[in-house]
Each structure stands twice: as C-alpha cells, then as structure tokens.
Scaffold this active site. Sequence first.
Site, mmCIF file in Angstrom:
data_model
loop_
_atom_site.group_PDB
_atom_site.id
_atom_site.type_symbol
_atom_site.label_atom_id
_atom_site.label_comp_id
_atom_site.label_asym_id
_atom_site.label_seq_id
_atom_site.Cartn_x
_atom_site.Cartn_y
_atom_site.Cartn_z
ATOM 1 N N GLY A 12 0.842 -1.194 0.000
ATOM 2 C CA GLY A 12 0.000 0.000 0.000
ATOM 3 C C GLY A 12 0.875 1.241 0.000
ATOM 4 O O GLY A 12 1.894 1.295 -0.711
ATOM 5 N N ALA A 13 0.485 2.243 0.791
ATOM 6 C CA ALA A 13 1.197 3.523 0.787
ATOM 7 C C ALA A 13 2.664 3.341 1.182
ATOM 8 O O ALA A 13 3.575 3.702 0.426
ATOM 9 C CB ALA A 13 0.494 4.485 1.746
ATOM 10 N N VAL A 14 2.879 2.785 2.356
ATOM 11 C CA VAL A 14 4.249 2.647 2.862
ATOM 12 C C VAL A 14 5.007 1.566 2.082
ATOM 13 O O VAL A 14 6.137 1.777 1.620
ATOM 14 C CB VAL A 14 4.218 2.319 4.377
ATOM 15 C CG1 VAL A 14 5.578 1.894 4.883
ATOM 16 C CG2 VAL A 14 3.703 3.528 5.153
ATOM 17 N N LYS A 80 -1.223 -2.736 7.656
ATOM 18 C CA LYS A 80 -1.615 -2.190 8.944
ATOM 19 C C LYS A 80 -1.370 -3.299 9.989
ATOM 20 O O LYS A 80 -1.403 -4.493 9.657
ATOM 21 C CB LYS A 80 -3.101 -1.789 8.916
ATOM 22 C CG LYS A 80 -3.396 -0.670 7.902
ATOM 23 C CD LYS A 80 -3.267 0.681 8.567
ATOM 24 C CE LYS A 80 -3.295 1.871 7.608
ATOM 25 N NZ LYS A 80 -4.367 1.932 6.656
ATOM 26 N N ALA A 132 1.976 9.409 2.756
ATOM 27 C CA ALA A 132 1.659 8.745 1.488
ATOM 28 C C ALA A 132 0.296 8.088 1.603
ATOM 29 O O ALA A 132 -0.181 7.827 2.711
ATOM 30 C CB ALA A 132 2.719 7.698 1.160
ATOM 31 N N LYS A 182 6.226 8.649 18.878
ATOM 32 C CA LYS A 182 5.268 8.716 17.771
ATOM 33 C C LYS A 182 3.914 8.145 18.208
ATOM 34 O O LYS A 182 2.857 8.673 17.848
ATOM 35 C CB LYS A 182 5.805 7.965 16.548
ATOM 36 C CG LYS A 182 4.923 8.211 15.333
ATOM 37 C CD LYS A 182 5.548 7.849 14.028
ATOM 38 C CE LYS A 182 4.636 8.351 12.898
ATOM 39 N NZ LYS A 182 4.571 7.440 11.775
ATOM 40 N N SER A 252 -4.273 8.744 9.540
ATOM 41 C CA SER A 252 -4.492 7.501 8.792
ATOM 42 C C SER A 252 -5.749 6.774 9.279
ATOM 43 O O SER A 252 -6.493 6.187 8.484
ATOM 44 C CB SER A 252 -3.270 6.592 8.906
ATOM 45 O OG SER A 252 -3.056 6.233 10.253
ATOM 46 N N ARG A 261 -12.921 1.128 6.110
ATOM 47 C CA ARG A 261 -12.002 0.015 6.393
ATOM 48 C C ARG A 261 -11.921 -0.226 7.899
ATOM 49 O O ARG A 261 -12.261 0.651 8.703
ATOM 50 C CB ARG A 261 -10.590 0.343 5.874
ATOM 51 C CG ARG A 261 -10.511 0.445 4.367
ATOM 52 C CD ARG A 261 -9.058 0.588 3.925
ATOM 53 N NE ARG A 261 -8.503 1.876 4.279
ATOM 54 C CZ ARG A 261 -8.321 2.893 3.422
ATOM 55 N NH1 ARG A 261 -8.649 2.737 2.151
ATOM 56 N NH2 ARG A 261 -7.810 4.029 3.822
ATOM 57 N N LEU A 263 -10.118 -0.449 11.494
ATOM 58 C CA LEU A 263 -9.204 0.533 12.074
ATOM 59 C C LEU A 263 -7.995 -0.131 12.736
ATOM 60 O O LEU A 263 -8.064 -1.294 13.150
ATOM 61 C CB LEU A 263 -9.947 1.373 13.127
ATOM 62 C CG LEU A 263 -11.238 2.051 12.678
ATOM 63 C CD1 LEU A 263 -11.812 2.864 13.848
ATOM 64 C CD2 LEU A 263 -11.005 2.948 11.464
HETATM 65 N N1 LIG Z 1 0.533 6.043 5.007
HETATM 66 C C1 LIG Z 1 1.295 6.805 5.776
HETATM 67 O O1 LIG Z 1 1.535 7.987 5.433
HETATM 68 C C2 LIG Z 1 1.921 6.244 7.030
HETATM 69 C C3 LIG Z 1 2.848 7.048 7.726
HETATM 70 C C4 LIG Z 1 3.494 6.516 8.842
HETATM 71 C C5 LIG Z 1 3.176 5.238 9.295
HETATM 72 N N2 LIG Z 1 2.235 4.508 8.624
HETATM 73 C C6 LIG Z 1 1.981 3.146 9.144
HETATM 74 O O2 LIG Z 1 2.508 2.226 8.182
HETATM 75 C C7 LIG Z 1 1.723 1.002 8.212
HETATM 76 C C8 LIG Z 1 1.185 0.755 6.807
HETATM 77 O O3 LIG Z 1 0.245 1.789 6.511
HETATM 78 P P1 LIG Z 1 -0.198 2.188 5.040
HETATM 79 O O4 LIG Z 1 -0.673 3.590 5.122
HETATM 80 O O5 LIG Z 1 0.844 1.836 4.052
HETATM 81 O O6 LIG Z 1 -1.460 1.226 4.844
HETATM 82 P P2 LIG Z 1 -2.200 0.858 3.475
HETATM 83 O O7 LIG Z 1 -1.967 1.905 2.442
HETATM 84 O O8 LIG Z 1 -3.597 0.516 3.868
HETATM 85 O O9 LIG Z 1 -1.437 -0.438 2.988
HETATM 86 C C9 LIG Z 1 -1.639 -1.701 3.562
HETATM 87 C C10 LIG Z 1 -1.542 -2.691 2.437
HETATM 88 O O10 LIG Z 1 -1.642 -3.999 2.994
HETATM 89 C C11 LIG Z 1 -2.399 -4.755 2.089
HETATM 90 N N3 LIG Z 1 -2.990 -5.940 2.676
HETATM 91 C C12 LIG Z 1 -3.848 -6.004 3.720
HETATM 92 N N4 LIG Z 1 -4.228 -7.272 3.924
HETATM 93 C C13 LIG Z 1 -3.605 -8.012 2.968
HETATM 94 C C14 LIG Z 1 -3.620 -9.396 2.635
HETATM 95 N N5 LIG Z 1 -4.360 -10.271 3.318
HETATM 96 N N6 LIG Z 1 -2.866 -9.809 1.587
HETATM 97 C C15 LIG Z 1 -2.117 -8.921 0.881
HETATM 98 N N7 LIG Z 1 -2.067 -7.611 1.143
HETATM 99 C C16 LIG Z 1 -2.807 -7.157 2.178
HETATM 100 C C17 LIG Z 1 -3.478 -3.797 1.625
HETATM 101 O O11 LIG Z 1 -4.060 -4.307 0.451
HETATM 102 P P3 LIG Z 1 -5.521 -3.855 -0.042
HETATM 103 O O12 LIG Z 1 -5.273 -2.629 -0.869
HETATM 104 O O13 LIG Z 1 -5.992 -5.007 -0.822
HETATM 105 O O14 LIG Z 1 -6.321 -3.562 1.189
HETATM 106 C C18 LIG Z 1 -2.664 -2.537 1.407
HETATM 107 O O15 LIG Z 1 -2.099 -2.511 0.120
HETATM 108 C C19 LIG Z 1 0.626 1.240 9.253
HETATM 109 O O16 LIG Z 1 1.051 0.724 10.497
HETATM 110 C C20 LIG Z 1 0.514 2.766 9.325
HETATM 111 O O17 LIG Z 1 0.003 3.215 10.566
HETATM 112 C C21 LIG Z 1 1.613 4.968 7.508
#
Ligand SMILES: NC(=O)c1ccc[n+]([C@@H]2O[C@H](COP(=O)([O-])OP(=O)(O)OC[C@H]3O[C@@H](n4cnc5c(N)ncnc54)[C@H](OP(=O)(O)O)[C@@H]3O)[C@@H](O)[C@H]2O)c1
Length: 299
Positions: A12-14, A80, A132, A182, A252, A261, A263
């Site tokens: 996903g994003a990260v 997540k 992201a 954080k 987020s 989605r 949480l």
């Molecule tokens: N985004 C930010 O800016 C940010 C900043 C700092 C920290 N974080 C932390 O970084 C971590 C990741 O966050 P994120 O924002 O990157 O989340 P995200 O964009 O929701 O990405 C999570 C990814 O995991 C995938 N996923 C979930 N279940 C799955 C499964 N069974 N099989 C394969 N893939 C699966 C999701 O796929 P689907 O698309 O199919 O659901 C999605 O692509 C979290 O702990 C968040 O708190 C995020």
Amino acid sequence: MPSARIAVIGAGAVGGYFAARAAAAGAEVWLCVRRAFDRLVIVSTGADGGDVEAEVPAEVVTDPAKLPPYGFDWVLLATKAHQIPAVAPWLTAAVGPGTSVAVLQNGVRHAERVAAFAHPDQVLPAVVYINAEAERPGVVRHRAGGVLQVPDVLLAERLAERVLTAGEVRLTEDFATAAWTKLCVNSAANTVTTLTGRRLEVLRRDDVAQLALAIMKEAVAVARADGAEVPDGLPEFTVRRLRGQPPGAGTSMLYDRLAGRRLEHEALIGAVVRIGAEYGVPTPTCVTVLPLLAAISDG
Ligand SMILES: NC(=O)c1ccc[n+]([C@@H]2O[C@H](COP(=O)([O-])OP(=O)(O)OC[C@H]3O[C@@H](n4cnc5c(N)ncnc54)[C@H](OP(=O)(O)O)[C@@H]3O)[C@@H](O)[C@H]2O)c1
C-alpha cells in the site's frame, strides 16, 4: 555483493513507496498482494505542480505459492498492524532462516507481532516517517517524507547498504523512545479525528484538545513505565503543533474510517491500555474511548 531480493507484504502507501526505493537501489522486488494490478506507480507532485508518475520495476504476485523458492534477503512488512494475521501465508512462504524482516508499522513492540514467523534477531522494527496514500491497488501518492527510524543494530546497516540508503534508514540509539514518542502523538490525533469524523482542525476546539491531552498524558506515563524517555511537555507541544496543521490534514485512522475500512486502533491506543495494565499504570481515558473505536471498526 549481488542485489538484494526482497518481498514486500502490504504493497500500500508505505510498502509501495519503499518498494520503489528498493527497486531504485537495484533490489529485485516482489510485491505480495491480494488485489492484482499490472504495475506499481508512485505519483508525486512535480515542480510545475502537476502529477509526476514513476513506474516501479517489480514482480506482482497474488498467491504465496508463486513466490520463488530460492529465498528472500528481506521481507518489508507494511500492512496495517491488525492485518498481520491475514498475511500469515505470505510471511510463512517468504521468511526463511536467512531472511530479515523489517516491520514498517506504527506502534511499539514490532517484533512480537511477527514472533510466529521470525526469530527476534531476524526482525528490524521501524518507525515510519512519510505522508503517502494508496489511491487504488498499484497507485501510491507520495506527498512527503520517506524515512525509517530504526534501532542501531547490524540489521539496520544491512538494510541501509543493500536495500535502501543511509539517508532513508536513520539509526537511533533509543528506539523505544522514538517509537513511543510517535505512538503518544498517534494515540491522541488518530483517536479524536476518527471519533469525530473530522480533520485535525477539530483540535482547535478546547474540549477536544483537553481530551487529546488526557490521552497523551496517559500514553506518556505508560511509555515511561516501559523505559522510554519521552520528552516533558510532549502532549502540550503536540496539541499546539496539530492545531497549526493546514486545513484538510487528517490522520491515517480517520482515512480508514472514511473509507469504511477496519481501524488500526488496537496498535495505536489498545497498546497504551494493554501495556499500561502490565505496569499497573492507569489509563482511564484510553480505556473509555477504545470500545468506541472498536465499534466503529466492526461497523
Ligand atoms: N501512510 C502513511 O503515510 C503512514 C505514515 C506513517 C506510518 N504509517 C503506518 O505504516 C503502516 C502501513 O500503513 P499504510 O498507510 O501503508 O497502509 P495501506 O496503504 O492501507 O497499505 C496496507 C496494504 O496492505 C495490504 N494488505 C492487507 N491485507 C492483505 C492481505 N491479506 N494480503 C495482501 N495484502 C494485504 C493492503 O491491500 P488492499 O489494498 O488489498 O487492502 C494494502 O495494500 C501502518 O502501520 C501505518 O500506521 C503509515
């Protein structure tokens, strides 16, 4: 040294962003996904204000049985926190005895989350600093940042040398403090925005700011009991900072709520309650709001 072979679980994003950085550094990248896409694209804002798209050279797989049997140097786990059980088949297939696992997630005690798949010595926890968003499968919008804060251990140097760069992998001698600091912020900011369904501007209300302060003060007490040296005045400083965020800035967990989605509340505020209970530190405000977040998540 040959280029590293890495599996990104949670593209996903990260995960998508750091997959792109690893590919740019020459790594062979495998994206482990549940919703197939043809190519991973990172979208950023160019100098003229328009979108700039960069395609990432990577293999996309939807079935753990399709991963190559010859083993990965690194797994970047970037789901997540609550999604780890669902990616167990990916972790089982990708993690071998010679694999290191970087856990790119918010919260604390990262190694415990993957204890069923990797020995603690194989696990590198990371505090992620990035803004992201995954716009749809295969498309990640990168707004700012892209740094992993990690403990100063051998694995960190290996990640910086073979997968990313030293600028992207920042060592900290006190990882517990980095992760807890954080988490203190996230526990309040994510909670009040998600409960109210409003952006960070909601903290300009004095009553909501008081709630955020109460949550953070409890989180700071638990952090200190857990050995983190969280700075004095963090709650007050954070509220002032969050009140000054640009209009529209959210969190987020709010975005997850708005998108319907589940949480990440257990990792962001449940951890404060759970770890507080371990040390006998009372967390009455966090205990009160946690079921509300759980109910929103279930719904
Ligand atoms: N985004 C930010 O800016 C940010 C900043 C700092 C920290 N974080 C932390 O970084 C971590 C990741 O966050 P994120 O924002 O990157 O989340 P995200 O964009 O929701 O990405 C999570 C990814 O995991 C995938 N996923 C979930 N279940 C799955 C499964 N069974 N099989 C394969 N893939 C699966 C999701 O796929 P689907 O698309 O199919 O659901 C999605 O692509 C979290 O702990 C968040 O708190 C995020």
